[in-house]
Design a protein around this motif. Structure first.
Motif, PDB file in Angstrom:
ATOM      1  N   SER A 167     -20.453 -11.487   0.151  1.00 19.04           N
ATOM      2  CA  SER A 167     -19.269 -10.897  -0.475  1.00 19.04           C
ATOM      3  C   SER A 167     -18.251 -10.417   0.550  1.00 19.04           C
ATOM      4  CB  SER A 167     -19.693  -9.732  -1.367  1.00 19.04           C
ATOM      5  OG  SER A 167     -18.582  -9.146  -2.005  1.00 19.04           O
ATOM      6  N   VAL A 170     -16.365 -13.457   1.825  1.00 17.44           N
ATOM      7  CA  VAL A 170     -15.548 -14.077   0.775  1.00 17.44           C
ATOM      8  C   VAL A 170     -14.295 -13.249   0.542  1.00 17.44           C
ATOM      9  CG1 VAL A 170     -15.421 -14.583  -1.700  1.00 17.44           C
ATOM     10  CG2 VAL A 170     -17.439 -15.278  -0.390  1.00 17.44           C
ATOM     11  N   GLU A 171     -14.450 -11.925   0.545  1.00 15.82           N
ATOM     12  CA  GLU A 171     -13.296 -11.037   0.340  1.00 15.82           C
ATOM     13  C   GLU A 171     -12.218 -11.308   1.383  1.00 15.82           C
ATOM     14  OE1 GLU A 171     -10.964  -8.175  -1.461  1.00 15.82           O
ATOM     15  OE2 GLU A 171     -12.859  -9.033  -2.172  1.00 15.82           O
ATOM     16  N   LYS A 173     -11.917 -14.177   2.860  1.00 16.56           N
ATOM     17  CA  LYS A 173     -11.722 -15.636   2.824  1.00 16.56           C
ATOM     18  C   LYS A 173     -12.082 -16.298   4.153  1.00 16.56           C
ATOM     19  CE  LYS A 173      -8.345 -15.845  -0.932  1.00 16.56           C
ATOM     20  NZ  LYS A 173      -7.029 -16.368  -1.391  1.00 16.56           N
ATOM     21  N   TRP A 175     -14.395 -18.503   5.043  1.00 17.02           N
ATOM     22  CA  TRP A 175     -15.323 -19.387   4.331  1.00 17.02           C
ATOM     23  C   TRP A 175     -16.430 -19.929   5.220  1.00 17.02           C
ATOM     24  CZ3 TRP A 175     -15.126 -18.580  -0.521  1.00 17.02           C
ATOM     25  CH2 TRP A 175     -13.905 -18.255  -1.136  1.00 17.02           C
ATOM     26  N   SER A 218     -19.686 -22.053  -5.288  1.00 10.55           N
ATOM     27  CA  SER A 218     -18.351 -21.446  -5.242  1.00 10.55           C
ATOM     28  C   SER A 218     -17.860 -21.271  -3.809  1.00 10.55           C
ATOM     29  CB  SER A 218     -18.366 -20.086  -5.945  1.00 10.55           C
ATOM     30  OG  SER A 218     -18.679 -20.226  -7.308  1.00 10.55           O
ATOM     31  N   VAL A 219     -18.765 -20.849  -2.928  1.00 12.60           N
ATOM     32  CA  VAL A 219     -18.402 -20.667  -1.518  1.00 12.60           C
ATOM     33  C   VAL A 219     -18.078 -22.016  -0.882  1.00 12.60           C
ATOM     34  CG1 VAL A 219     -19.277 -20.017   0.761  1.00 12.60           C
ATOM     35  CG2 VAL A 219     -19.664 -18.514  -1.200  1.00 12.60           C
ATOM     36  N   GLU A 222     -14.847 -23.049  -1.704  1.00 14.29           N
ATOM     37  CA  GLU A 222     -13.849 -22.062  -1.270  1.00 14.29           C
ATOM     38  C   GLU A 222     -13.055 -21.522  -2.460  1.00 14.29           C
ATOM     39  OE1 GLU A 222     -11.553 -23.516   2.025  1.00 14.29           O
ATOM     40  OE2 GLU A 222     -13.333 -23.993   3.220  1.00 14.29           O
ATOM     41  N   LYS A 224     -12.641 -18.404  -4.550  1.00 18.75           N
ATOM     42  CA  LYS A 224     -12.918 -16.975  -4.611  1.00 18.75           C
ATOM     43  C   LYS A 224     -13.047 -16.485  -6.050  1.00 18.75           C
ATOM     44  CE  LYS A 224     -11.335 -12.437  -3.022  1.00 18.75           C
ATOM     45  NZ  LYS A 224     -10.319 -11.679  -2.257  1.00 18.75           N
ATOM     46  N   MET A 228     -16.285 -14.503  -7.517  1.00 26.41           N
ATOM     47  CA  MET A 228     -16.233 -13.140  -8.044  1.00 26.41           C
ATOM     48  C   MET A 228     -16.865 -13.068  -9.434  1.00 26.41           C
ATOM     49  SD  MET A 228     -15.072 -11.566  -5.506  1.00 26.41           S
ATOM     50  CE  MET A 228     -14.951  -9.928  -6.217  1.00 26.41           C
TER      51      MET A 228
END
Length: 248
Positions: A167, A170-171, A173, A175, A218-219, A222, A224, A228
């Motif tokens: 997390s 990801v927050e 970005k 990646w 999801s990651v 890329e 977000k 989430m």
């Protein structure tokens, strides 16, 4: 008729005495740790708890620390320092209660050190230092939890820390780092999943398993927004898992 001579009697006595001395040594247990070795002092580590203590239920404070860590992390990750500070205050209170409950176990010293760094980082509103110190603190709490073999609290914290790692990146970005961390999350989950597979919580375990895979997708994409959504799902499922085992 066989005659026992004084010489034979002496030999038998020596043999019996030798066995007696070696037997005493076995009963005495291991020798105490030396103060110094060939290159300095031995490692300053805590011994494992007595065998029977390893099968006690984990104190509920360890589960409560994990719940509060989520509040602190969210504040750090969103740079909501008021939330992070409020969560930290609760975390400190729970930690003092947890220390009283767990005693002098391996991991307590390391957790104390990490807590000091976490306080400094949050007071200084340093996002990376705060995140890293929280991960270190909860990692040490997980180490403490390993003493309680019947409770999966250590595994729950390990998975939660792995989720926080993903997390965080990801927050921002980032990646590439997020992809590495989500791979670690998947590996951690596969390793600890069997310890949580119990009647009464199997449905949530299945949900977590599915969500971890979707988080990875999801990651890798890329995306977000999708991540989430999956994070919200795993927050609920892991929260249910934590509460199911709390106090068992």
């Amino acid at each position: 008729m066989r005659v026992i001579t004084p010489v034979k009697t002496f030999i038998v006595a020596v043999v019996i005495l030798s066995f007696s001395l070696s037997g005493c040594g076995l009963l005495a247990g291991p020798a105490p740790k030396p103060d110094i070795g060939p290159a300095g002092k031995p490692v300053d580590s805590k011994p494992n708890p007595p065998f029977i203590e390893r099968f006690y239920s984990a104190p509920t404070e360890l589960y409560d620390l994990e719940a509060t860590a989520g509040v602190v992390f969210e504040g750090i990750n969103k740079e909501d320092w008021a939330q992070a500070q409020a969560g930290l205050n609760n975390l400190q209170t729970l930690w003092e209660q947890a220390k009283a409950a767990v005693g002098d176990k391996k991991g307590v010293k390391e957790a104390d050190e990490a807590m000091g760094k976490l306080k400094t980082a949050i007071n200084g509103q340093k996002i990376t230092d705060s995140y890293e110190s929280l991960i270190k603190f909860m990692g040490s709490v997980s180490d403490i939890g390993k003493s309680y073999k019947l409770s999966p609290v250590a595994d729950i914290i390990s998975v939660s820390n792995a989720i926080r790692n993903v997390s965080f990146y990801v927050e921002d970005k980032d990646w590439k780092k997020a992809a590495a961390k989500v791979k670690e999350l998947q590996g951690t989950w596969e390793q600890v999943k069997p310890s949580m597979e119990q009647i009464g919580i199997l449905g949530e375990i299945t949900k977590v398993h599915s969500t971890v895979n979707q988080m990875k997708d999801s990651v890798n994409a890329e995306n977000k927004g999708s991540f989430m959504e999956q994070q919200a799902n795993i927050n609920e499922s892991m929260g249910r898992v934590r509460e199911f085992f709390r106090g068992k």
